[in-house]
Design an enzyme around this catalytic site. Sequence first.
Site, PDB file in Angstrom:
ATOM      1  N   LYS A  50       0.807  -1.228   0.000  1.00 59.07           N
ATOM      2  CA  LYS A  50       0.000   0.000   0.000  1.00 59.07           C
ATOM      3  C   LYS A  50       0.841   1.278   0.000  1.00 59.07           C
ATOM      4  O   LYS A  50       0.407   2.305  -0.496  1.00 59.07           O
ATOM      5  CB  LYS A  50      -0.958  -0.010   1.188  1.00 59.07           C
ATOM      6  CG  LYS A  50      -2.039  -1.060   1.029  1.00 59.07           C
ATOM      7  CD  LYS A  50      -3.302  -0.673   1.757  1.00 59.07           C
ATOM      8  CE  LYS A  50      -4.438  -1.616   1.423  1.00 59.07           C
ATOM      9  NZ  LYS A  50      -4.224  -2.963   2.023  1.00 59.07           N
TER      10      LYS A  50
ATOM     11  N   GLU B  63      -9.516   6.644   3.882  1.00 64.81           N
ATOM     12  CA  GLU B  63     -10.334   5.635   4.562  1.00 64.81           C
ATOM     13  C   GLU B  63      -9.426   4.466   4.907  1.00 64.81           C
ATOM     14  O   GLU B  63      -8.410   4.256   4.251  1.00 64.81           O
ATOM     15  CB  GLU B  63     -11.453   5.160   3.628  1.00 64.81           C
ATOM     16  CG  GLU B  63     -11.062   4.041   2.642  1.00 64.81           C
ATOM     17  CD  GLU B  63     -10.038   4.426   1.577  1.00 64.81           C
ATOM     18  OE1 GLU B  63      -9.861   5.646   1.336  1.00 64.81           O
ATOM     19  OE2 GLU B  63      -9.395   3.523   1.009  1.00 64.81           O
TER      20      GLU B  63
ATOM     21  N   SER C 276       1.643  -9.904  -0.777  1.00 63.55           N
ATOM     22  CA  SER C 276       1.253  -8.493  -0.661  1.00 63.55           C
ATOM     23  C   SER C 276       1.588  -7.855   0.674  1.00 63.55           C
ATOM     24  O   SER C 276       1.756  -6.644   0.748  1.00 63.55           O
ATOM     25  CB  SER C 276      -0.243  -8.342  -0.948  1.00 63.55           C
ATOM     26  OG  SER C 276      -1.009  -9.140  -0.066  1.00 63.55           O
TER      27      SER C 276
HETATM   28  C1  PLP Z   1      -5.129  -3.984   1.841  1.00 68.86           C
HETATM   29  C2  PLP Z   1      -4.445  -5.245   1.560  1.00 68.86           C
HETATM   30  C3  PLP Z   1      -4.900  -6.125   0.552  1.00 68.86           C
HETATM   31  C4  PLP Z   1      -6.157  -5.887  -0.224  1.00 68.86           C
HETATM   32  O1  PLP Z   1      -6.167  -4.729  -0.989  1.00 68.86           O
HETATM   33  P1  PLP Z   1      -5.968  -4.758  -2.568  1.00 68.86           P
HETATM   34  O2  PLP Z   1      -6.319  -3.384  -2.997  1.00 68.86           O
HETATM   35  O3  PLP Z   1      -6.906  -5.790  -3.114  1.00 68.86           O
HETATM   36  O4  PLP Z   1      -4.563  -5.121  -2.818  1.00 68.86           O
HETATM   37  C5  PLP Z   1      -4.166  -7.268   0.295  1.00 68.86           C
HETATM   38  N1  PLP Z   1      -3.056  -7.565   1.004  1.00 68.86           N
HETATM   39  C6  PLP Z   1      -2.590  -6.756   1.977  1.00 68.86           C
HETATM   40  C7  PLP Z   1      -1.370  -7.145   2.715  1.00 68.86           C
HETATM   41  C8  PLP Z   1      -3.276  -5.573   2.290  1.00 68.86           C
HETATM   42  O5  PLP Z   1      -2.806  -4.784   3.271  1.00 68.86           O
END
Ligand code: PLP
Length: 419
Positions: free
Chosen positions: A113, A135, A402
């Site tokens: 993010k 948000e 992610s």
């Molecule tokens: C917020 C988040 C997501 C989901 O958000 P996307 O916009 O779909 O990427 C996925 N993995 C992590 C680690 C997150 O913090």
Amino acid sequence: MTHTPIPPNQAASTTVLPSTQRPDSQGRFGKFGGKYVPETLMPALSELEAAFYQYRNDPEFQQEFQGLLQDYVGRPSPLYFAERLTQHYAKPDGSGAQIYLKREDLNHTGAHKINNALGQVLLAKRMGKPRIIAETGAGQHGVATATVCARFGLNCIIYMGVHDMERQALNVFRMRLMGAEVRPVQAGTGTLKDATSEAIRDWVTNVETTHYILGSVAGPHPYPMIVREFQTIIGQETRQQCHAKWGGLPDILLACVGGGSNAIGLFHEFVDEPTVRMIGIEAGGEGLNSEKHAATLTRGRVGVLHGAMSYLLQDEDGQVIEPHSVSAGLDYPGVGPEHSYLKDLGRAEYYSITDQQAMDAFQQLSQLEGIIPALETAHAIAYLEPLCSQLSGNPRIVINCSGRGDKDVQTVAKFLNPS
Ligand SMILES: *Cc1c(COP(=O)(O)O)cnc(C)c1O
């Protein structure tokens, strides 16, 4: 769960528009996307779009952005060969998928993010907006936003549902520690959807001084395009790293989908490569027939939420159905419009994974690789189980790792030992 994957060549025969025409000048991906917002916001969206086009190729902007991605975020993130995970899924004859992890969990603040938050704060600075709002659901986007606001000395207000504030107390503390004001949202069920609505309301009122850093590839145009651009670094690095490691492309890309930004970040660079198969994994919660899930693309119907047309979890009367996932970051009833487009054209495939399956994968990756993934990420990892048994040969799979799972250990402990 049974799945019938779409073979890659069939996907290639569909007519996905080239990336320069996605979205079109109206901000649409086919019928999806657009700008369904109050009249008062139209000038702000136009201003943002103009700033984006002005700066995206501006050398000074790019130098600052790339410099901070390197020295502040810690990019490039490694492409890691998961040897023991690969062994775990090897067939008796020694064949099987070669599994790689794109390590976004190693970024500053522990997830992808920050890439987007950083890009948007640099735009806000150039637009002369001293006040930032955002948000947050799980708090990850709130933390990323609070981080870049601290870095640039900007006034930062984060809207967060009261229910989420309870679930994610540690992230509330982190945001406040970095000087952000966290505003509790009582409305509705006190979760991400309500926090998003409240952030939009604030923006309508304070649009002159305020930039809204939206956290995923959702919302009205130009957000899905801008957030995609700032996350595309994930796929660009992956392409270079694949080239360096084996001189070719990956065969399969796998990512979890909440709003869809980490998935688009990985996919975008490869959408125009017909041999690359792309798979997004949604939160199946307690099961697709349980009413307690967040599988928007698998189970939703087309509608409008937070300014864009996309698939949406809604009842017969068009009321948004409250989603459920054990992972707060996937607990959103909408999804980015480009995913709806890629799904309808068969260019990307979307499946779901339950809370229980994600919990199993969370422990599996921890034990096989010494990497504790975010619960969101664990959904993508979990799909290896049905996927690997369907594959032949030695396809190379890149999973977007992610985020890291430190924030989730309490949730997991409670899930494993309820009482
Ligand atoms: C917020 C988040 C997501 C989901 O958000 P996307 O916009 O779909 O990427 C996925 N993995 C992590 C680690 C997150 O913090």
